[in-house]
Design an enzyme around this catalytic site. Structure first.
Site, PDB file in Angstrom:
ATOM      1  CD  GLN A   1      37.518  52.031  43.348  1.00 60.50           C
ATOM      2  OE1 GLN A   1      37.514  51.441  42.189  1.00 60.50           O
ATOM      3  NE2 GLN A   1      38.914  52.585  43.827  1.00 60.50           N
TER       4      GLN A   1
ATOM      5  CB  ALA B   1      36.977  57.944  33.648  1.00 61.31           C
TER       6      ALA B   1
ATOM      7  CG  HIS C   1      40.781  49.852  39.204  1.00 60.99           C
ATOM      8  ND1 HIS C   1      41.576  50.706  38.890  1.00 60.99           N
ATOM      9  CD2 HIS C   1      40.742  48.645  38.503  1.00 60.99           C
ATOM     10  CE1 HIS C   1      42.159  49.998  37.675  1.00 60.99           C
ATOM     11  NE2 HIS C   1      41.692  48.993  37.331  1.00 60.99           N
TER      12      HIS C   1
HETATM   13  C1  FA5 Z   1      41.540  53.921  41.379  1.00 62.01           C
HETATM   14  O1  FA5 Z   1      41.326  53.007  41.738  1.00 62.01           O
HETATM   15  C2  FA5 Z   1      41.150  54.334  40.008  1.00 62.01           C
HETATM   16  N1  FA5 Z   1      40.589  53.310  39.321  1.00 62.01           N
HETATM   17  C3  FA5 Z   1      40.408  55.789  39.946  1.00 62.01           C
HETATM   18  C4  FA5 Z   1      40.078  56.198  38.784  1.00 62.01           C
HETATM   19  C5  FA5 Z   1      38.920  56.031  37.889  1.00 62.01           C
HETATM   20  C6  FA5 Z   1      41.059  57.257  38.255  1.00 62.01           C
HETATM   21  C7  FA5 Z   1      38.756  56.509  36.705  1.00 62.01           C
HETATM   22  C8  FA5 Z   1      40.816  57.988  37.064  1.00 62.01           C
HETATM   23  C9  FA5 Z   1      39.756  57.657  36.439  1.00 62.01           C
HETATM   24  P1  FA5 Z   1      42.774  54.720  43.563  1.00 62.01           P
HETATM   25  O2  FA5 Z   1      43.510  53.571  43.708  1.00 62.01           O
HETATM   26  O3  FA5 Z   1      43.330  56.225  43.906  1.00 62.01           O
HETATM   27  O4  FA5 Z   1      42.407  54.952  42.091  1.00 62.01           O
HETATM   28  O5  FA5 Z   1      41.238  54.507  44.462  1.00 62.01           O
HETATM   29  C10 FA5 Z   1      40.159  55.480  44.122  1.00 62.01           C
HETATM   30  C11 FA5 Z   1      39.482  55.761  45.482  1.00 62.01           C
HETATM   31  O6  FA5 Z   1      39.220  54.603  46.156  1.00 62.01           O
HETATM   32  C12 FA5 Z   1      40.363  56.616  46.512  1.00 62.01           C
HETATM   33  O7  FA5 Z   1      40.422  57.684  46.125  1.00 62.01           O
HETATM   34  C13 FA5 Z   1      39.929  56.198  47.748  1.00 62.01           C
HETATM   35  O8  FA5 Z   1      38.440  56.877  47.964  1.00 62.01           O
HETATM   36  C14 FA5 Z   1      39.469  54.862  47.430  1.00 62.01           C
HETATM   37  N2  FA5 Z   1      40.311  53.793  48.082  1.00 62.01           N
HETATM   38  C15 FA5 Z   1      41.565  53.454  47.512  1.00 62.01           C
HETATM   39  N3  FA5 Z   1      42.109  52.246  48.286  1.00 62.01           N
HETATM   40  C16 FA5 Z   1      41.196  52.365  49.161  1.00 62.01           C
HETATM   41  C17 FA5 Z   1      41.384  51.424  50.410  1.00 62.01           C
HETATM   42  N4  FA5 Z   1      42.403  50.337  50.492  1.00 62.01           N
HETATM   43  N5  FA5 Z   1      40.397  51.597  51.271  1.00 62.01           N
HETATM   44  C18 FA5 Z   1      39.478  52.193  51.165  1.00 62.01           C
HETATM   45  N6  FA5 Z   1      39.217  52.925  50.176  1.00 62.01           N
HETATM   46  C19 FA5 Z   1      40.321  53.139  49.280  1.00 62.01           C
END
Ligand code: FA5
Length: 352
Positions: A224, A320, A184
């Site tokens: 992201q 964040a 991430h």
């Molecule tokens: C995170 O990666 C956290 N780092 C986000 C975060 C940052 C939370 C700061 C709190 C504070 P997550 O794994 O849910 O969280 O991914 C965030 C977003 O990335 C998801 O909501 C989605 O929009 C996108 N995402 C996650 N996995 C995938 C995937 N495999 N393919 C495409 N988009 C994805």
């Protein structure tokens, strides 16, 4: 009186065959061989001319004009054949040097930005308009920034939330310091806070990688945009207000936004933000499941994260978030399968 033909006078009667031989000489070497054979110094015509000298006056009068005619014919034929051989070359050369400035030019195919690059830039621009800076960080990352500083120590079950692609190398100077492809953009939180003092308002676009199966909403590599705001007195209301404004700028005022509780070890409380599905208009379908497409995780920065980077959690608060750029692009453009973005089909990509 019987007239004796010189042995080689048959040349005169063979003119058709000799002409055919010349027609078959289609390159300069064959043409030269033909010239030597018939018109050369020791060629058949020259031999014939020499033989005329040994004939009687009468015979010379009879055959002399025939031989002269044959000579002229052969010389004319040779000159014509030589011209024919050189003409195409001359024509080719003249065509090569000829420039027709009235011809239309070759069309120039213009490249364009990939739809995800466009989306990432739009997301960053939306936050820049709210006073955020933009920063970027490494895709190959230390475990310390990807996990440890984010309140996810080794062997913490939360590491399972991010299926990690590890780099097969450890730092020989610091035992156990491992590298990975960042799962991430959140590791940039630690990197930025180690370097800067509050107030901080920054967004971090970048590519991330996960060892997971792909489907219509999941890729194993995707983009992201991380967000981080730290200052005295920042509250959850600031987080919600900022993200509502972001959704309004990107999707317009009539799209619906949903916040739900979620868990991330580096925020407390944590939320996920979703937008109503473009396909079923929030009814529920095979793309979204329950009518909503999750676009980001977010929350208030955990006090342990502040302590790990040397900030006093009693003095500072912050929020964040981590937005999935492909999900935003899907919602904006009505794309029903995330994998289309990376299939390199120009018919798809040229639409954006
Ligand atoms: C995170 O990666 C956290 N780092 C986000 C975060 C940052 C939370 C700061 C709190 C504070 P997550 O794994 O849910 O969280 O991914 C965030 C977003 O990335 C998801 O909501 C989605 O929009 C996108 N995402 C996650 N996995 C995938 C995937 N495999 N393919 C495409 N988009 C994805």
């Amino acid at each position: 009186m019987t007239m004796q033909l010189p042995p080689d006078i048959s040349l005169v009667s063979e003119l058709h065959a000799i002409e055919a031989e010349l027609a078959a000489a289609t390159n300069a070497t064959a043409l030269e061989a033909w010239r030597v054979k018939y018109l050369g110094r020791r060629g058949r015509l020259s031999q014939l001319t020499q033989q005329l000298g040994s004939l009687s006056l009468e015979q010379r009068r009879a055959f002399g004009p025939l031989v002269n005619d044959a000579k002229r014919t052969l010389e004319d034929l040779f000159a014509a054949a030589q011209r024919a051989l050189q003409e195409p070359k001359a024509a080719r050369e003249s065509a090569a040097h000829h420039l027709d400035v009235t011809l239309p030019g070759k069309p120039v195919t213009l490249g364009r930005l990939h739809p995800i690059t466009q989306t990432v830039r739009e997301i960053c621009a939306a936050f820049q308009g709210m006073g955020f800076d933009v920063a970027e960080g490494p895709e190959v990352e230390w475990e310390r920034y990807n996990f440890d500083l984010l309140n996810i120590p080794r062997d913490h079950p939360a590491r399972d939330m991010w299926d990690t692609l590890w780099i097969n190398w450890t730092d020989p100077n610091e035992e156990g310091r491992r590298m990975l492809l960042r799962t991430h953009t959140s590791p940039m939180q630690g990197r930025i806070m180690e370097q800067a003092k509050p107030p901080i308002r920054v967004v971090v676009p970048g590519k991330v990688f996960r060892h997971e199966a792909t489907d219509a909403r999941h890729e194993w590599h995707f983009f992201q945009v991380e967000g981080l705001a730290v200052d005295r007195g920042i509250t959850f209301a600031d987080l919600k207000g900022t993200l509502y404004e972001f959704a309004r700028r990107i999707f317009g005022a009539d799209r619906r936004v949903r916040f739900r509780c979620d868990y991330f070890p580096f925020v407390e409380p944590g939320v996920e933000m979703a937008i109503d599905c473009f396909l079923c208009k929030g009814e529920g379908c095979s793309l979204c499941g329950d009518g909503w497409i999750e676009i980001m995780g977010a929350g208030m920065v955990h006090p342990n994260v502040f302590s790990a980077v040397g900030y006093d959690p009693e003095e500072y608060t912050g929020f964040a978030f981590g937005i999935g750029a492909e999900r935003v692009a899907m919602l904006k453009h009505g794309i029903d399968d995330i994998r289309r973005f990376y299939a390199n089909d120009l018919r798809f990509l040229r639409q954006f």
